[in-house]
Structure formats: structure tokens, C-alpha cells
Design a protein around this motif. Structure first.
Motif, PDB file in Angstrom:
ATOM      1  N   GLY A   1       0.822  -1.205   0.000  1.00 47.26           N
ATOM      2  CA  GLY A   1       0.000   0.000   0.000  1.00 47.26           C
ATOM      3  C   GLY A   1       0.852   1.249   0.000  1.00 47.26           C
ATOM      4  N   PHE A   2       0.298   2.325  -0.557  1.00 46.44           N
ATOM      5  CA  PHE A   2       0.989   3.606  -0.615  1.00 46.44           C
ATOM      6  C   PHE A   2       0.035   4.714  -0.181  1.00 46.44           C
ATOM      7  N   ASN A   3       0.483   5.578   0.725  1.00 47.39           N
ATOM      8  CA  ASN A   3      -0.237   6.795   1.069  1.00 47.39           C
ATOM      9  C   ASN A   3       0.348   7.945   0.263  1.00 47.39           C
ATOM     10  N   ILE A   4      -0.527   8.752  -0.336  1.00 47.81           N
ATOM     11  CA  ILE A   4      -0.081   9.828  -1.219  1.00 47.81           C
ATOM     12  C   ILE A   4      -0.670  11.150  -0.729  1.00 47.81           C
ATOM     13  N   PRO A   5       0.136  12.049  -0.147  1.00 44.73           N
ATOM     14  CA  PRO A   5      -0.370  13.369   0.269  1.00 44.73           C
ATOM     15  C   PRO A   5      -0.780  14.178  -0.961  1.00 44.73           C
ATOM     16  N   LEU A   6      -1.949  14.830  -0.879  1.00 42.89           N
ATOM     17  CA  LEU A   6      -2.456  15.620  -2.004  1.00 42.89           C
ATOM     18  C   LEU A   6      -2.536  17.101  -1.674  1.00 42.89           C
ATOM     19  N   GLY A   7      -1.956  17.484  -0.539  1.00 46.50           N
ATOM     20  CA  GLY A   7      -1.987  18.883  -0.134  1.00 46.50           C
ATOM     21  C   GLY A   7      -2.988  19.134   0.971  1.00 46.50           C
ATOM     22  N   GLY A   8      -2.568  19.916   1.968  1.00 50.27           N
ATOM     23  CA  GLY A   8      -3.447  20.183   3.104  1.00 50.27           C
ATOM     24  C   GLY A   8      -3.715  18.907   3.876  1.00 50.27           C
ATOM     25  N   THR A   9      -4.969  18.683   4.211  1.00 46.29           N
ATOM     26  CA  THR A   9      -5.338  17.468   4.942  1.00 46.29           C
ATOM     27  C   THR A   9      -5.788  16.353   4.006  1.00 46.29           C
ATOM     28  N   LEU A  10      -5.792  16.628   2.709  1.00 47.17           N
ATOM     29  CA  LEU A  10      -6.276  15.642   1.746  1.00 47.17           C
ATOM     30  C   LEU A  10      -5.175  14.641   1.404  1.00 47.17           C
ATOM     31  N   GLU A  11      -5.521  13.374   1.436  1.00 48.17           N
ATOM     32  CA  GLU A  11      -4.576  12.331   1.068  1.00 48.17           C
ATOM     33  C   GLU A  11      -5.310  11.189   0.387  1.00 48.17           C
ATOM     34  N   ALA A  12      -4.551  10.423  -0.369  1.00 44.79           N
ATOM     35  CA  ALA A  12      -5.102   9.254  -1.057  1.00 44.79           C
ATOM     36  C   ALA A  12      -4.222   8.054  -0.752  1.00 44.79           C
ATOM     37  N   SER A  13      -4.767   6.877  -0.899  1.00 44.19           N
ATOM     38  CA  SER A  13      -3.984   5.658  -0.745  1.00 44.19           C
ATOM     39  C   SER A  13      -4.409   4.661  -1.815  1.00 44.19           C
ATOM     40  N   VAL A  14      -3.439   3.926  -2.308  1.00 44.50           N
ATOM     41  CA  VAL A  14      -3.668   2.873  -3.289  1.00 44.50           C
ATOM     42  C   VAL A  14      -3.109   1.589  -2.700  1.00 44.50           C
ATOM     43  N   GLU A  15      -3.928   0.528  -2.683  1.00 44.08           N
ATOM     44  CA  GLU A  15      -3.526  -0.723  -2.052  1.00 44.08           C
ATOM     45  C   GLU A  15      -3.824  -1.895  -2.973  1.00 44.08           C
ATOM     46  N   TYR A  16      -2.925  -2.857  -2.950  1.00 43.02           N
ATOM     47  CA  TYR A  16      -3.081  -4.055  -3.789  1.00 43.02           C
ATOM     48  C   TYR A  16      -2.781  -5.282  -2.939  1.00 43.02           C
ATOM     49  N   THR A  17      -3.601  -6.327  -3.118  1.00 44.33           N
ATOM     50  CA  THR A  17      -3.403  -7.589  -2.398  1.00 44.33           C
ATOM     51  C   THR A  17      -3.571  -8.760  -3.352  1.00 44.33           C
ATOM     52  N   TYR A  18      -2.686  -9.719  -3.197  1.00 45.11           N
ATOM     53  CA  TYR A  18      -2.734 -10.957  -3.984  1.00 45.11           C
ATOM     54  C   TYR A  18      -2.947 -12.109  -3.013  1.00 45.11           C
ATOM     55  N   ARG A  19      -3.985 -12.914  -3.261  1.00 42.92           N
ATOM     56  CA  ARG A  19      -4.274 -14.046  -2.382  1.00 42.92           C
ATOM     57  C   ARG A  19      -4.406 -15.316  -3.202  1.00 42.92           C
ATOM     58  N   LYS A  20      -3.705 -16.355  -2.788  1.00 45.08           N
ATOM     59  CA  LYS A  20      -3.783 -17.636  -3.468  1.00 45.08           C
ATOM     60  C   LYS A  20      -5.100 -18.322  -3.124  1.00 45.08           C
ATOM     61  N   VAL A  21      -5.668 -19.005  -4.113  1.00 46.82           N
ATOM     62  CA  VAL A  21      -6.951 -19.682  -3.960  1.00 46.82           C
ATOM     63  C   VAL A  21      -6.842 -21.069  -4.579  1.00 46.82           C
ATOM     64  N   LYS A  22      -7.384 -22.070  -3.900  1.00 50.87           N
ATOM     65  CA  LYS A  22      -7.397 -23.422  -4.446  1.00 50.87           C
ATOM     66  C   LYS A  22      -8.520 -23.586  -5.466  1.00 50.87           C
ATOM     67  N   PHE A  23      -8.251 -24.314  -6.530  1.00 51.48           N
ATOM     68  CA  PHE A  23      -9.223 -24.735  -7.542  1.00 51.48           C
ATOM     69  C   PHE A  23      -9.690 -23.611  -8.462  1.00 51.48           C
ATOM     70  N   PHE A  24      -9.526 -22.354  -8.088  1.00 54.18           N
ATOM     71  CA  PHE A  24      -9.962 -21.221  -8.890  1.00 54.18           C
ATOM     72  C   PHE A  24      -8.775 -20.294  -9.156  1.00 54.18           C
ATOM     73  N   ASP A  25      -8.996 -19.281  -9.997  1.00 51.42           N
ATOM     74  CA  ASP A  25      -7.967 -18.273 -10.205  1.00 51.42           C
ATOM     75  C   ASP A  25      -7.707 -17.525  -8.906  1.00 51.42           C
ATOM     76  N   ASN A  26      -6.466 -17.135  -8.670  1.00 53.20           N
ATOM     77  CA  ASN A  26      -6.117 -16.404  -7.460  1.00 53.20           C
ATOM     78  C   ASN A  26      -6.785 -15.031  -7.443  1.00 53.20           C
ATOM     79  N   ASN A  27      -7.092 -14.547  -6.238  1.00 54.55           N
ATOM     80  CA  ASN A  27      -7.758 -13.242  -6.069  1.00 54.55           C
ATOM     81  C   ASN A  27      -6.751 -12.107  -6.131  1.00 54.55           C
ATOM     82  N   GLN A  28      -7.159 -10.997  -6.744  1.00 51.53           N
ATOM     83  CA  GLN A  28      -6.363  -9.778  -6.748  1.00 51.53           C
ATOM     84  C   GLN A  28      -7.284  -8.616  -6.358  1.00 51.53           C
ATOM     85  N   PHE A  29      -6.980  -8.009  -5.220  1.00 49.54           N
ATOM     86  CA  PHE A  29      -7.788  -6.923  -4.681  1.00 49.54           C
ATOM     87  C   PHE A  29      -7.113  -5.588  -4.995  1.00 49.54           C
ATOM     88  N   LEU A  30      -7.901  -4.632  -5.449  1.00 50.04           N
ATOM     89  CA  LEU A  30      -7.422  -3.265  -5.664  1.00 50.04           C
ATOM     90  C   LEU A  30      -8.326  -2.315  -4.902  1.00 50.04           C
TER      91      LEU A  30
END
Length: 338
Positions: free
Chosen positions: A303-332
Motif C-alpha cells: 500500500g501507498f499513502n499519497i499526500p495531495l496537499g493540506g489534509t487531503l490524502e489518497a492511498s492505493v492498495e493491492y493484495t494478492y491471495r492464493k486460492v485453491k481450484f480457482f484463479d487467485n484473487n487480486q484486490f485493488l
């Protein structure tokens, strides 16, 4: 007095969940299973064991009590994952902080199944028409800091499911608690998806029949087939977390135990490393004592926190999870705070 009440509630919840504990024999007999699909990259990356650690807008799903642990006036979050069998899950939530009054929130989870061909007895290869089920869960939330250590919160959920012209509607509540110490040690508890039964109904369940034994030429009668009600996948979860400061960095360990009424118990845990509250590295694992359980698997996130000026900020996060029998999950997940 407040602590005694809280401990009494937790004790009662433990007794009730032990009486209604799920087993492998009850697996697959609950309805509205979309309530159990996790949302938010951070919580999944930590194995889902964030009942004591989740905070801000991210806490609405995991434990609504944590929504009031924020120094922001408002937060909003969008999360997306392609779930098993190519089912896409989208989640949108927001909270507003009114200081001593508390934190109010709203959230919406939707499932996209894609287009499914319509088949009939006479046309098993398909009629040429297609449909897509609609599964939505909308919630309003409230959380408040009761003391300098105790946080409480609740979700009220509206669950709607629609398949062709048949639909089912239900209500459920989540009730959560967090206890946070200045030392960095935290405890949490939450009861999730507690509500009445749901049942599908609709015009496609009506059939035209001639009552056996009727006189020739008797009119066709309309008969509606009643469907069985189904219960919600209620659960009770207890967890802990510990945050250790390391200069400009920090290390957070989180874990939880979840008792489910329609499946086996789950054990979840994870570790997060934070550098200057801007870069986050995460790893987690969830476990159920069942050999072929789909989600007995590790997860990894960044994950990354990104200051946008003043009190405003954004964050972008990514997660990869292995799964049996199906395609692995990717969370954004994308989050904004101010």
C-alpha cells in the motif's frame, strides 16, 4: 459499569455461538453468502484477522467499531476484486466524522455475475436470451468513541437478491467493539450478519396445472411453488493486535478467531510493516481445519499513502491471495481522506 456490560455481552455471545457452532455437515446450507466475501485490500492482506486493528472507513466491513478510530473528517473507499468463478465484487463506502457525536457511514457491495444463458426443458442448449442476477448489500453505520480506550459501532444492512423475476430481501446487523491501549495492544470483538431468514418468491414460481381428477375441460389453475427459507451466515469473531513503533517505522501484528454458524471455525492472522506511514508491506494467512477449503492460503499486499496537499490524502492498495481450484484473487483498493 460499562466494562462489565461489555464483558457480559462478549460472554453471552460466546455461549450462543458455541451452541449454534457450524460443522462440515451444515456447510453450504446458508444463504446470502455474499455477506462473507471480504472487501478492502488491507484486511485481506492481513489474512482477515483485523477485527481489533481495522480503523476508519476500512473498518465498516471488518468491525464497525473501528470506524471511529480516525483523525480525519471524512473518508471514502472503493474496492474491487474478481472473486471465484469470475464473479466480480465491487464495494463503495464512506464515513463522516462528527466529533463527539460519532462517526456515520454508508456502504454498498454489489456482485456482477456476467450474462448467463437462459435454458429450458424444451431448449436445454439455450433460448438465445440471457440474464444476470443482482445481489446487493447496502448498509448504514454508526460508530463512537465511548472512552479513551473503548470504541463501539454497528451496521444495519439491507440485503437484496434477484434472479430473473424471483427476489429475496432481508435485514441484518453487525455489532462491534474495540479496546485500544496506549501501549499499542488492542482487542476486538464483533457479531456479524445477525438477522431473520430470507426466502425467494416471484411470478416464475407459478405453474398452470389441471387438478388431478377434474372433469374434462376444467380450467387451468394457477399454483405457486413455495420455496424454503434460508438463514444468514452469522458469525462471531474475537481478535487482538499489537502495534510496535520502530522510529519512523512501525510493525503491526494482528490475529483473530472466527466462529461461524454454517461452516468450521477460522483462524486468521497477518503482519504489516509501515515506513513513515507512507509505504506498507503486508502478509497474512487464513486457516480452516479442512483439507479442501478454498481459502487455506497466504496473502500478500502493498500500500501507498499519497499526500495531495493540506489534509487531503489518497492511498492505493493491492493484495494478492492464493486460492485453491480457482484463479487467485487480486484486490485493488483506492481510498481518499480529508
Amino acid at each position: 459499569m460499562l466494562k462489565k456490560i461489555i464483558l457480559s455481552v462478549i460472554g453471552l455471545a460466546l455461549i450462543l455461538t458455541s451452541l449454534e457452532a457450524g460443522t462440515s455437515k451444515r456447510k453450504g446450507t446458508a444463504g446470502a453468502e455474499e455477506l462473507r466475501i471480504p472487501v478492502g485490500s488491507r484486511g485481506v492482506a492481513l489474512g482477515g484477522g483485523v477485527v481489533a486493528e481495522a480503523n476508519g472507513v476500512d473498518a465498516l466491513f471488518w468491525n464497525p467499531a473501528g470506524a471511529s478510530f480516525t483523525n480525519k473528517s471524512a473518508e471514502a473507499m472503493f474496492s474491487h476484486v474478481t472473486w471465484i468463478a469470475d464473479i466480480k465484487v465491487n464495494y463503495l463506502s464512506a464515513i463522516a466524522n462528527f466529533g463527539g457525536v460519532g462517526v456515520f457511514g454508508v456502504s454498498l457491495k454489489s456482485l456482477d455475475f456476467g450474462e448467463i444463458p437462459i435454458t429450458t426443458v424444451d431448449e436445454p442448449e439455450g433460448t438465445g436470451e440471457k440474464f444476470s442476477p443482482t445481489f446487493l448489500t447496502a448498509a448504514v453505520s454508526y460508530s463512537r468513541r465511548m472512552t479513551d480506550r473503548i470504541y463501539v459501532g454497528a451496521n444495519l444492512k439491507l440485503i437484496t437478491e434477484r434472479i430473473l423475476r424471483e427476489s429475496a430481501t432481508g435485514f441484518a446487523v453487525d455489532i462491534g467493539l474495540q479496546y485500544r491501549l496506549e501501549s499499542g495492544l488492542r482487542f476486538g470483538a464483533v457479531m456479524k450478519n445477525v438477522g431473520g431468514n430470507m426466502k425467494f418468491d416471484g411470478p416464475d414460481l407459478e405453474w398452470g396445472v389441471v387438478i388431478p381428477g377434474s372433469e374434462p375441460g376444467s380450467p387451468v389453475r394457477s399454483l405457486r411453488v413455495p420455496l424454503q427459507e434460508f438463514e444468514l451466515p452469522a458469525a462471531f469473531e474475537l481478535g487482538f493486535a499489537y502495534n510496535l513503533k520502530l522510529g519512523e517505522s512501525s510493525l503491526t501484528l494482528a490475529g483473530s478467531f472466527q466462529n461461524n454458524n454454517f461452516t468450521l471455525d477460522e483462524y486468521k492472522g497477518g503482519l504489516e510493516y509501515s515506513f513513515k506511514n507512507m509505504l506498507f508491506l503486508r502478509v497474512g494467512y487464513s486457516y480452516v481445519n479442512e483439507t479442501d477449503y478454498v481459502f487455506n492460503s497466504p496473502s500478500f499486499g502493498v500500500g501507498f499513502n499519497i499526500p495531495l496537499g493540506g489534509t487531503l490524502e489518497a492511498s492505493v492498495e493491492y493484495t494478492y491471495r492464493k486460492v485453491k481450484f480457482f484463479d487467485n484473487n487480486q484486490f485493488l483498493t483506492i481510498r481518499f481522506a480529508m
